[in-house]
Motif scaffolding. Structure first.
Motif, mmCIF file in Angstrom:
data_model
loop_
_atom_site.group_PDB
_atom_site.id
_atom_site.type_symbol
_atom_site.label_atom_id
_atom_site.label_comp_id
_atom_site.label_asym_id
_atom_site.label_seq_id
_atom_site.Cartn_x
_atom_site.Cartn_y
_atom_site.Cartn_z
ATOM 1 N N UNK A 93 40.830 44.489 45.723
ATOM 2 C CA UNK A 93 39.934 45.545 46.204
ATOM 3 C C UNK A 93 40.721 46.703 46.815
ATOM 4 N N UNK A 94 41.777 46.384 47.555
ATOM 5 C CA UNK A 94 42.612 47.422 48.164
ATOM 6 C C UNK A 94 43.220 48.323 47.082
ATOM 7 N N UNK A 95 43.692 47.710 46.012
ATOM 8 C CA UNK A 95 44.306 48.498 44.937
ATOM 9 C C UNK A 95 43.277 49.353 44.203
ATOM 10 N N UNK A 96 42.075 48.849 44.054
ATOM 11 C CA UNK A 96 41.010 49.649 43.445
ATOM 12 C C UNK A 96 40.731 50.872 44.322
ATOM 13 N N UNK A 97 40.619 50.652 45.625
ATOM 14 C CA UNK A 97 40.380 51.765 46.553
ATOM 15 C C UNK A 97 41.557 52.732 46.528
ATOM 16 N N UNK A 98 42.783 52.204 46.538
ATOM 17 C CA UNK A 98 43.966 53.077 46.504
ATOM 18 C C UNK A 98 43.975 53.943 45.242
ATOM 19 N N UNK A 99 43.575 53.356 44.127
ATOM 20 C CA UNK A 99 43.494 54.121 42.880
ATOM 21 C C UNK A 99 42.487 55.249 42.990
ATOM 22 N N UNK A 100 41.329 54.949 43.575
ATOM 23 C CA UNK A 100 40.319 55.987 43.767
ATOM 24 C C UNK A 100 40.828 57.066 44.714
ATOM 25 N N UNK A 101 41.443 56.651 45.800
ATOM 26 C CA UNK A 101 41.927 57.617 46.798
ATOM 27 C C UNK A 101 42.990 58.539 46.212
ATOM 28 N N UNK A 102 43.736 58.060 45.247
ATOM 29 C CA UNK A 102 44.771 58.900 44.643
ATOM 30 C C UNK A 102 44.164 60.065 43.857
ATOM 31 N N UNK A 148 52.738 35.237 42.593
ATOM 32 C CA UNK A 148 51.660 34.542 41.884
ATOM 33 C C UNK A 148 50.334 35.300 42.031
ATOM 34 N N UNK A 149 50.080 35.795 43.237
ATOM 35 C CA UNK A 149 48.848 36.574 43.458
ATOM 36 C C UNK A 149 48.857 37.835 42.597
ATOM 37 N N UNK A 150 49.981 38.518 42.541
ATOM 38 C CA UNK A 150 50.047 39.769 41.782
ATOM 39 C C UNK A 150 49.953 39.547 40.270
ATOM 40 N N UNK A 151 50.391 38.408 39.801
ATOM 41 C CA UNK A 151 50.186 38.094 38.381
ATOM 42 C C UNK A 151 48.688 38.018 38.086
ATOM 43 N N UNK A 152 47.954 37.366 38.981
ATOM 44 C CA UNK A 152 46.503 37.257 38.817
ATOM 45 C C UNK A 152 45.812 38.611 38.980
ATOM 46 N N UNK A 153 46.284 39.403 39.929
ATOM 47 C CA UNK A 153 45.705 40.740 40.155
ATOM 48 C C UNK A 153 45.917 41.611 38.920
ATOM 49 N N UNK A 154 47.097 41.532 38.318
ATOM 50 C CA UNK A 154 47.360 42.300 37.094
ATOM 51 C C UNK A 154 46.405 41.900 35.973
ATOM 52 N N UNK A 155 46.147 40.617 35.849
ATOM 53 C CA UNK A 155 45.200 40.142 34.837
ATOM 54 C C UNK A 155 43.804 40.685 35.121
ATOM 55 N N UNK A 156 43.408 40.665 36.385
ATOM 56 C CA UNK A 156 42.082 41.165 36.767
ATOM 57 C C UNK A 156 41.966 42.664 36.478
ATOM 58 N N UNK A 157 43.007 43.411 36.812
ATOM 59 C CA UNK A 157 42.992 44.855 36.566
ATOM 60 C C UNK A 157 42.970 45.165 35.060
#
Length: 174
Positions: free
Chosen positions: A29-38, A84-93
């Motif tokens: 969720x933080x990365x989604x918000x960061x993308x929007x904020x950019x 490991x978390x970021x591998x999953x986050x990349x898949x989700x994105x």
């Protein structure tokens, strides 16, 4: 006594650290918000908007910025869990990106269908108007048929152009 000490010193995630599955969702969720904020070009506006979004994320996951920051520091010191978390986050994105591309394509197809129906209706109306103006002589008939063929060619050309615009957006395959 050695087995007791070994079990007592077992490494793991401390109780005051956000567990990986929850932290992964927060980071996503933080990365989604960061993308929007950019996309917000005025830094002051971005900061004001960010605050509300981040508070919403913390509320959604029943945590706060202090626990989040403490957990993030712990995961930075323990990169295996973070990786490991970021591998999953990349898949989700990637899945979200693919879904968004598909949704865009479906919207364009719907617009195309609506536009092509409108083009066809206009062509029919134009060709009917041409036929009504046509006189019974053969020269008038030939001119009318030629004009209708020209209108059909224009309509088909417009439809091809619109269809080409849809084909440009295809789902992203990761």
């Amino acid at each position: 006594m050695t087995p007791v000490l070994w079990l007592g010193c077992k490494p793991g995630i401390p109780d005051d650290i956000i567990k990986p599955d929850k932290m992964q969702k927060i980071l996503y969720d933080m990365h989604i918000v960061d993308g929007y904020l950019s996309t917000i070009y005025i830094p002051d506006s971005a900061r004001k908007v960010a605050s509300g979004y981040y508070k919403g994320i913390f509320k959604k996951f029943e945590t706060d910025s202090a626990q989040y920051n403490k957990s993030l520091k712990w995961y930075n010191v323990n990169p295996k869990e973070l990786d490991e978390m970021y591998k999953n986050i990349q898949k989700m994105l990637a899945a979200q990106k693919k879904g968004t591309a598909l949704a865009d394509k479906l919207i364009k197809e719907k617009i195309f269908k609506t536009d092509s129906i409108a083009i066809k209706k206009k062509f029919k109306a134009d060709s009917l108007a041409i036929r009504k103006k046509m006189k019974p002589d053969s020269l008038s008939k030939v001119k009318a048929v030629a004009e209708i063929a020209k209108k059909k060619k224009e309509a088909d050309s417009l439809i091809k152009i619109k269809k080409a615009g849809i084909l440009e957006v295809s789902p992203v395959v990761m």
